[in-house]
Design an enzyme around this catalytic site. Structure first.
Site, PDB file in Angstrom:
ATOM      1  N   ASN A 140       0.665  -1.250   0.307  1.00  0.00           N
ATOM      2  CA  ASN A 140      -0.439  -0.150   0.435  1.00  0.00           C
ATOM      3  C   ASN A 140       0.259   0.915   0.334  1.00  0.00           C
ATOM      4  O   ASN A 140       1.943   1.176   0.459  1.00  0.00           O
ATOM      5  CB  ASN A 140      -0.700  -0.283   0.985  1.00  0.00           C
ATOM      6  CG  ASN A 140      -0.291   0.567   2.281  1.00  0.00           C
ATOM      7  OD1 ASN A 140      -0.296   1.835   2.003  1.00  0.00           O
ATOM      8  ND2 ASN A 140       0.087   0.068   3.650  1.00  0.00           N
ATOM      9  N   GLY A 152      -0.351   6.792   1.365  1.00  0.00           N
ATOM     10  CA  GLY A 152       0.000   7.899   1.451  1.00  0.00           C
ATOM     11  C   GLY A 152      -0.530   8.964   2.750  1.00  0.00           C
ATOM     12  O   GLY A 152      -0.508  10.161   2.707  1.00  0.00           O
ATOM     13  N   ASN A 184      -3.594   8.056  16.261  1.00  0.00           N
ATOM     14  CA  ASN A 184      -2.404   7.518  15.253  1.00  0.00           C
ATOM     15  C   ASN A 184      -1.714   9.340  15.355  1.00  0.00           C
ATOM     16  O   ASN A 184      -2.149   9.739  14.329  1.00  0.00           O
ATOM     17  CB  ASN A 184      -2.210   6.978  13.938  1.00  0.00           C
ATOM     18  CG  ASN A 184      -0.511   6.434  13.749  1.00  0.00           C
ATOM     19  OD1 ASN A 184      -0.328   7.375  12.730  1.00  0.00           O
ATOM     20  ND2 ASN A 184      -0.412   5.275  14.192  1.00  0.00           N
ATOM     21  N   ASN A 188       3.397   7.751  14.700  1.00  0.00           N
ATOM     22  CA  ASN A 188       3.875   7.570  13.367  1.00  0.00           C
ATOM     23  C   ASN A 188       4.986   7.740  12.922  1.00  0.00           C
ATOM     24  O   ASN A 188       5.176   8.886  12.982  1.00  0.00           O
ATOM     25  CB  ASN A 188       2.397   7.163  12.067  1.00  0.00           C
ATOM     26  CG  ASN A 188       3.287   6.279  10.753  1.00  0.00           C
ATOM     27  OD1 ASN A 188       4.789   5.951  11.411  1.00  0.00           O
ATOM     28  ND2 ASN A 188       2.622   6.890   9.507  1.00  0.00           N
ATOM     29  N   CYS A 237       7.849   8.026   8.620  1.00  0.00           N
ATOM     30  CA  CYS A 237       7.640   9.415   7.864  1.00  0.00           C
ATOM     31  C   CYS A 237       8.196  10.145   7.221  1.00  0.00           C
ATOM     32  O   CYS A 237       9.119   9.877   8.008  1.00  0.00           O
ATOM     33  CB  CYS A 237       6.013  10.152   8.312  1.00  0.00           C
ATOM     34  SG  CYS A 237       5.207   9.699   8.778  1.00  0.00           S
ATOM     35  N   THR A 266       4.617  -0.855   8.071  1.00  0.00           N
ATOM     36  CA  THR A 266       4.831  -1.485   6.788  1.00  0.00           C
ATOM     37  C   THR A 266       6.853  -1.611   6.494  1.00  0.00           C
ATOM     38  O   THR A 266       7.525  -0.499   6.905  1.00  0.00           O
ATOM     39  CB  THR A 266       4.363  -1.363   5.435  1.00  0.00           C
ATOM     40  OG1 THR A 266       4.766   0.105   5.678  1.00  0.00           O
ATOM     41  CG2 THR A 266       2.825  -1.652   5.916  1.00  0.00           C
ATOM     42  N   GLY A 303       1.635  -7.534  12.652  1.00  0.00           N
ATOM     43  CA  GLY A 303       2.451  -8.248  11.565  1.00  0.00           C
ATOM     44  C   GLY A 303       2.243  -9.099  10.780  1.00  0.00           C
ATOM     45  O   GLY A 303       3.034 -10.161  11.448  1.00  0.00           O
TER      46      GLY A 303
END
Ligand SMILES: Cc1cc2nc3c(=O)[nH]c(=O)nc-3n(C[C@H](O)[C@H](O)[C@H](O)COP(=O)(O)O)c2cc1C
Length: 315
Positions: free
Chosen positions: A79, A82, A110, A138, A141, A204, A254
């Site tokens: 994926n 974005g 998040n 997260n 990035c 990911t 995961g």
């Protein structure tokens, strides 16, 4: 704890606690795979799962990447959404009031950004909202101020962003680690020392797929994040490494799709788990896995699921 009228045996206790938050079971829906929770209300009994993490939130709304953004691979999924989202302010005004009505399920927000200030401002907005149990940062990035390298791939950038977040909130802080690193143990330790109450992993893996006929990438963004059962053994190893390196709780994820998968992650050191891609294949996956976990514990005569954490037997 309730006793079964048929057997008189007590039902297994699935409750877990991390960062001062009590969950009735360790099953948490993962960010980006469960919308803002409300969208799943008609398919999942939200009060049956331990909690859910909402889509990644930024200070401004974001449109995300152009399509194609999803591609199924062998036992996994790519994926490159974005980080499309409505923005922290709209989340507070439009989603949170509805989420507060859902009782007995923990809501985790998040948070992501492209600079340290982005994290700071987003957290400041979210601090105004009632009903958020914790923040999950997260850090997978690109840090635009540092030439685009991921916050979560550089120990110094990770330290800075976690220190900043810690400074701006008293709410429990979960740092979601990127697996795209040389030493996950080091990154988990850096997050702990900067003030994290827990770490969650993995996000990911950077990956790609090419259409051999057209010679074009399968995903418009060219590279994308790989998730699903394909990554499970690597994620499990990373949870094991991280759990050995820190004292704070570890939330594992995961490729989890069965109760036995959850048990594996807990034995490797996880206190709770998240389920992501499995909800794409079956939108009811999170709820079903709670039932499966209950049955697994009963069959294996496990009275208290939390006792499995870190129970890997090495002879
Ligand atoms: C479509 C999609 C969107 C995601 N969006 C986010 C996100 O916004 N923030 C985040 O921290 N992780 C995001 N993730 C990562 C998942 O939360 C999870 O870490 C990862 O998919 C591994 O778990 P899984 O194999 O069970 O899916 C996303 C994953 C997918 C598949």
């Amino acid at each position: 704890m309730t006793a079964s009228p048929a057997t008189g045996r007590r039902a297994p206790d699935l409750a877990v606690t991390f960062a001062g938050i009590e969950l009735k079971n360790p099953v948490i829906a993962a960010s980006g795979t469960f919308g803002y929770g409300i969208e799943f209300e008609d398919v999942v009994h939200l009060n049956k799962i331990g909690g859910f993490v909402v889509k990644g939130l930024s200070k401004e709304p974001m449109a995300g990447n152009p399509p194609p953004r999803l591609y199924e691979t062998a036992a996994g999924m790519l994926n490159a959404i974005g980080l499309q989202n409505i923005g922290a302010r709209a989340f507070i005004d439009e989603k949170l009031p509805r989420l507060r009505e859902i009782k007995d399920t923990v809501v985790i927000a998040n948070v992501f950004g492209y600079t340290r200030e982005d994290y700071e401002l987003t957290i400041e907005i979210l601090n105004e909202g009632e009903g958020i149990a914790a923040y999950e940062l997260n850090v997978s990035c690109p840090n635009t101020a540092a030439g685009g390298m991921q916050f979560g791939s550089d120990p110094r950038a990770l330290d800075e962003v976690v220190t900043t977040a810690r400074h701006y909130t008293k709410r429990p802080l979960i740092v979601k680690l990127s697996p795209n690193v040389t030493s996950i143990a080091q990154m988990a330790y850096v997050a702990q020392e900067a003030g994290a109450d827990a770490v969650s992993l993995v996000n990911t893996f950077v990956a790609m797929a090419i259409d051999s006929e057209t010679r074009k990438p399968r995903i418009a963004n060219v590279t994308a994040g790989l998730s699903g059962p394909a990554i499970k053994p690597i994620a499990l190893r990373m949870v094991y490494d991280a759990a050995k390196a820190v004292k704070i709780p570890v939330i594992g994820m995961g490729g989890i799709s069965t109760a036995a998968d959850i048990v594996e992650f807990m034995l490797a050191g996880a206190t709770a788990v998240q389920i992501g891609t499995a909800s794409y294949w079956d939108p009811r996956a999170t709820e079903k896995i709670v039932d499966e976990l209950q049955d697994w514990c009963a069959e294996h005569r496990i009275e208290r699921l939390a006792s499995l954490t870190g129970g890997l037997v090495i002879e």
